[in-house]
Design a protein around this motif. Structure first.
Motif, PDB file in Angstrom:
ATOM      1  N   LEU B 195       0.730  -1.045   0.008  1.00 47.49           N
ATOM      2  CA  LEU B 195      -0.037  -0.025  -0.080  1.00 47.49           C
ATOM      3  C   LEU B 195       0.699   1.302   0.004  1.00 47.49           C
ATOM      4  CD1 LEU B 195      -2.885   1.166   0.204  1.00 47.49           C
ATOM      5  CD2 LEU B 195      -2.777   1.072   2.599  1.00 47.49           C
ATOM      6  N   ILE B 199       1.189   3.961  -3.038  1.00 43.34           N
ATOM      7  CA  ILE B 199       0.894   5.454  -2.982  1.00 43.34           C
ATOM      8  C   ILE B 199       2.192   6.256  -3.422  1.00 43.34           C
ATOM      9  CG2 ILE B 199       0.444   7.160  -1.234  1.00 43.34           C
ATOM     10  CD1 ILE B 199      -1.468   5.332   0.267  1.00 43.34           C
ATOM     11  N   ILE B 202       2.688   6.342  -7.241  1.00 44.22           N
ATOM     12  CA  ILE B 202       1.832   6.728  -8.053  1.00 44.22           C
ATOM     13  C   ILE B 202       2.089   8.314  -7.929  1.00 44.22           C
ATOM     14  CG2 ILE B 202      -0.669   7.576  -8.264  1.00 44.22           C
ATOM     15  CD1 ILE B 202      -1.600   4.961  -7.296  1.00 44.22           C
ATOM     16  N   VAL B 203       2.519   8.757  -6.917  1.00 42.38           N
ATOM     17  CA  VAL B 203       2.744  10.383  -6.556  1.00 42.38           C
ATOM     18  C   VAL B 203       3.968  10.533  -7.258  1.00 42.38           C
ATOM     19  CG1 VAL B 203       3.263  12.037  -4.898  1.00 42.38           C
ATOM     20  CG2 VAL B 203       1.639  10.456  -4.335  1.00 42.38           C
ATOM     21  N   PHE B 230      -2.077   1.487  -9.149  1.00 41.80           N
ATOM     22  CA  PHE B 230      -3.574   1.778  -8.684  1.00 41.80           C
ATOM     23  C   PHE B 230      -4.380   0.687  -8.416  1.00 41.80           C
ATOM     24  CE2 PHE B 230      -3.390   6.095 -10.935  1.00 41.80           C
ATOM     25  CZ  PHE B 230      -3.830   6.811  -9.899  1.00 41.80           C
ATOM     26  N   VAL B 233      -3.556  -0.020  -4.604  1.00 39.88           N
ATOM     27  CA  VAL B 233      -4.306   0.980  -3.700  1.00 39.88           C
ATOM     28  C   VAL B 233      -5.542   0.753  -3.501  1.00 39.88           C
ATOM     29  CG1 VAL B 233      -4.940   3.040  -3.629  1.00 39.88           C
ATOM     30  CG2 VAL B 233      -2.632   3.009  -4.017  1.00 39.88           C
ATOM     31  N   PHE B 234      -6.541  -0.049  -4.123  1.00 38.10           N
ATOM     32  CA  PHE B 234      -7.523  -0.307  -4.334  1.00 38.10           C
ATOM     33  C   PHE B 234      -8.068  -1.807  -3.824  1.00 38.10           C
ATOM     34  CE2 PHE B 234      -7.953   3.654  -6.984  1.00 38.10           C
ATOM     35  CZ  PHE B 234      -8.352   4.539  -5.810  1.00 38.10           C
TER      36      PHE B 234
END
Lengths: 217, 673
Positions: B195, B199, B202-203, B230, B233-234
């Motif tokens: 996780l 994040i 992606i950032v 992504f 993350v989900f």
């Protein structure tokens, strides 16, 4: 464990550095490609992820809400007036959080500390109310393992309570760190990030309050 | 190190790293002094450098690949002949559970994370990731999770419910050891790694691209990593809920999955597969990205239909959320659900097929060079297509009902995961080894490695199609001659072939490990641009300096590096490439305009300190000694506070006075206002 991640996302506030820089002049924040700061983008992603966490817990509750032992089901045990009041307190804390963020934008340190503390107190009132609620349910015989309803109810609202508690710790930590001037990086942004988290936790409670308490089983 | 370097201004032709004196923080604004070592184990353990973290991810993942491979060999040894005596039924269950869990969570995900960590900042022209300390924290969480998971072998037995851990089969009455508890909490910790890593990446990708690097100029590997993150993350929070419910069930006597208490065991299956199917694409999309980098380079052509490859990757990411119940066709979902999920599953073959076609047309008419990396990439295209086709047969629900829980399924997912993920990773290893370590892996050993692995995997997993269609169930720990049938399709013969194949495959992997040792002992330094590459990560030295680029490159094309080296002088539809610059000249041009001052993030104790508290909390829960968990949690809070108060990049006041200027590459303090 996801609460550890919560804090992780929070303490990220100083990680933006200036190492991605275009020219690396070492001063100030380099422009990012999207224009959003790393921390804010990261926080939004984290909150997106949290939606799925609560989604899973809410689904579990919705599946099991009808599977209660007799006389200890959702319709018998909830004290709606009490929970409505504590929900109102939590929602009001979002207002004080907004006041804190607005004060941070004006660099009004005194009011930032004031409103962050008030937010934390309102949050603590909510958590206190939840502890009282859990205790009274337990006295009435509704333990964690009593029924599928009770397990999923305690798991869902307990997770939310832990999130609020983590939020309170973050609020008070920010107050303390502002007092001692120990916040590396952009102070207003740190307050705003805590605010994002806090509003998210409030919004989740609106969903939980509606689905768990208001809709009859 | 918070190195503040001023690189040499004269053009450097050969990649000769000149060690610059380093300014070190003398005191830190926190609880401890900062770590300052630039060599030795401390330089690795406390690093926040994305390249070192990437290498550590890769090394740890490779270790777990070998462990899980040995577990697979034990499984195949048990099944090689009738009445196998290598493993007991109980240990066999633990073996296939841990083989799958380790391969998926401790090899494939972290290997992709390692490659992404190392390469994504280089491919987008960044000097580090967005959150360097969270990046380090993620690696240590993954390692801590892997250790907790595998500790169970020594503490009463590992988890034995299969990697999907179906309930109530994995509840206490049916699995009384602590294995499943170690499994749930170990993966929970590894989930934090995924996780936070997702994040962070992606950032990084959205926010730290070099000037001119628009989304549609990003290398396909970076694109596929973005899609994968992504998905993570989900997907991770859903499995987090499932793991929590499982822990509550096993350690705190809740009954979420006990039919006796009126629970619905399908709840677990839904939660698991809502995570589990996106997970399949999390495993395979990074390799799709690698292949999309390797094939154009060794075909000397741009990727055919770049936007199609990108958008089909995104489409796979979206559709991957709507197909989870095809893992549950046999559970009685009802005709409407089955029809919907079957159709969605068939639809997902379309974007996947688009990719296969694009790769094939990339090679069409190209000047192919059959390096080992290229062989592995082509191997993926062929082998994954086989796995994809058997996958389409599963989307047909009536056929799937017949195949459920047979070796046909085992054959399918090994063709997509080994033929997809693993072959892609190996293509990446051979392609990027000179970038990461400055030496090319031996091509001679590489060929042995490739052919043994390809022959081995087809011998191992090919016969499983036959075994499955003949009805051999999965997870069967023993077979007998009387029941194995006769003739060409007798199960005994094909089980033996499969086992022999597994050992050939293992020899192939052994060649790879030998290749690593051989290359690092005897290999010559790699040229700056050994493959005539196309993307940004090659516009820097091999291996890159700590700050990656002396000057952040400005991007004006897809395949920027290629366009700086070649000019298209053809007219109309004819393409005629003319070399305009060598890689050395491109690099020298960049270095001539090197940035005067570069401020890098500083190493930190806190990521490993905070990560180390997680196994303490987990062990306290597993053994019911909650005081240990509470102490662990308090230590974690302490660590987070230390972390929060420590600036990511050491401020000027932390540094010793700058050293004397000797005219060479110097370091100096940045004076920030």
């Amino acid at each position: 464990m996801s609460d550890a991640a919560t804090l992780e996302a929070q303490v990220a506030h100083d990680d933006h550095g200036d190492h991605g820089g275009h020219g690396g002049n070492g001063a100030g924040h380099p422009p990012t490609t999207t224009g959003l700061s790393h921390n804010k983008l990261g926080m939004w992603l984290f909150l997106g992820s949290e939606c799925l966490l609560f989604g899973g817990l809410i689904s579990t509750y919705m599946l099991y809400r009808g599977r209660a032992s007799e006389n200890l089901g959702p319709d018998q045990i909830y004290d709606l007036p009490f929970t409505s009041v504590s929900s109102f307190v939590l929602l009001m804390s979002s207002l004080t959080m907004v006041l804190a963020v607005s004060a941070a934008g004006r660099k009004d340190v005194r009011n930032v500390k004031l409103w962050l503390t008030v937010t934390a107190l309102l949050g603590a009132t909510f958590v206190g109310g939840q502890v009282y609620e859990f205790t009274s349910f337990y006295r009435e015989g509704l333990g964690f393992t009593t029924s599928l309803f009770s397990s999923s109810f305690y798991a869902l609202t307990g997770f939310h309570g832990v999130h609020v508690s983590v939020g309170i710790i973050m609020l008070l930590a920010v107050v303390g760190m502002i007092s001692r001037d120990r916040i590396p990086g952009d102070r207003a942004e740190v307050v705003e990030l805590v605010g994002l988290y806090w509003h998210f936790v409030d919004i989740v409670w609106i969903v939980i309050f509606t689905l768990v308490y208001l809709i009859p089983a | 190190m918070a190195i503040i370097e001023r690189p040499a201004t004269e053009p450097v032709v050969a990649p000769t790293p000149t060690p610059a004196p380093i300014v070190t923080p003398s005191e830190a604004f926190g609880t401890f002094r900062r770590p300052v070592e630039t060599t030795g184990w401390r330089a690795w353990v406390f690093t926040v450098d994305h390249k070192k973290i990437g290498v550590m991810y890769g090394a740890a993942a490779l270790f777990f690949f070998v462990v899980a491979g040995l577990e697979a060999l034990l499984i195949r040894a048990q099944l090689a002949g009738p009445e196998g005596t290598v493993l007991s039924a109980d240990v066999y269950n633990q073996m296939f559970t841990m083989h799958a869990t380790t391969m998926i969570f401790l090899f494939a995900i972290p290997m992709a994370a390692g490659l992404a960590n190392y390469l994504v900042p280089l491919q987008i022209g960044a000097r580090d990731v967005a959150f360097p300390r969270i990046n380090a924290f993620g690696f240590w969480c993954f390692l801590a999770g892997g250790i907790v998971l595998n500790l169970s072998w020594f503490l009463g037995g590992a988890a034995d419910g299969g990697w999907f851990m179906y309930q109530p089969n994995a509840s206490v009455p049916f699995s009384p050891t602590n294995g499943v508890d170690f499994w749930a909490l170990g993966l929970q910790i590894a989930g934090i790694a995924s996780l936070t890593g997702a994040i962070n990446l992606i950032v990084t990708i959205l926010n730290m691209r070099a000037p001119g690097m628009s989304l549609m100029r990003m290398p396909v590997f970076t694109w596929m990593i973005l899609v994968t993150q992504f998905l993570l993350v989900f997907a991770i929070p859903v499995i987090t809920v499932a793991f929590f419910l499982l822990t509550f069930q096993r350690s705190f006597d809740a009954a979420f999955f006990s039919p006796a208490a009126g629970a619905d065991p399908l709840l677990w299956q839904h939660l698991f597969w809502i995570f589990g199917h996106p997970e399949v694409y999390i495993l395979v999309l990074p390799s799709f990205g690698i292949v999309s980098e390797v094939l154009p380079v060794f075909s000397k052509k741009p990727l055919f239909g770049y936007p199609f490859v990108v958008f089909s990757g995104i489409a796979i990411g979206f559709l991957g959320w709507g197909v989870w119940a095809h893992h549950m066709f046999a559970s009685g979902l009802g005709p409407v659900s089955v029809a919907v999920f079957a159709t969605a599953t068939m639809a997902i073959a379309v974007p996947t097929g688009v990719k296969i076609i694009n790769w094939t047309l990339t090679m069409w008419g190209g000047k192919l060079r059959f390096t080992t990396a290229m062989l592995f990439a082509m191997g993926l295209v062929v082998q994954f297509t086989i796995g994809g086709l058997s996958g389409v047969t599963h989307s047909v629900a009536p056929s799937d009902t017949q195949q459920t829980d047979t070796y046909y399924i085992v054959a399918h997912f090994h063709y997509v995961l080994f033929g997809g993920s693993v072959l892609g990773f190996f293509a990446g290893f051979y392609y990027w080894w000179p970038k990461v370590f400055g030496k090319c892996l031996s091509e001679r050993l590489g060929r042995w490695n490739f052919w043994l692995m390809i022959i081995g995997m087809n011998l191992t997993f090919g016969p499983m199609h036959i075994l499955g269609l003949q009805g051999q169930p999965r997870r069967m720990y023993i077979w007998t001659t009387e029941r194995s049938g006769e003739g060409f399709f007798n199960l005994g013969f094909w089980n033996l072939v499969s086992s022999i194949g597994a050992f050939i495959l293992a020899v192939g992997v052994l060649f790879f490990l030998t290749n690593i040792v051989h290359t690092h002992r005897k290999g010559a330094p790699a040229p700056l641009d050994p493959w005539d590459a196309r993307t940004l990560e090659w516009i820097t030295t091999n291996p890159p300096k700590e700050h990656n680029f002396d000057r952040v490159p400005t991007v004006s094309h897809l395949d920027e590096f290629f366009h700086r080296k070649y000019e298209d002088v053809g007219e109309g539809d004819a393409h005629d490439l003319r070399a305009v610059a060598t890689a050395e000249e491109v690099l020298a041009a960049e270095q001539a305009q090197a940035d005067a001052q570069i401020h890098m993030p500083s190493p930190s104790y806190w990521p490993i300190v905070v990560a180390a508290t997680l196994p303490v909390i987990a062990l306290g829960i597993i053994y019911g000694v909650y005081i240990v968990s509470i102490v662990g949690a308090l230590l974690m809070v302490f660590g987070i506070f230390g972390w929060a108060m420590e600036p990511g990049t050491a401020p000027d006041s932390d540094f010793d006075p700058s050293p004397v200027d000797d005219g060479g590459p110097t370091t100096e303090l940045v004076r920030s206002e």
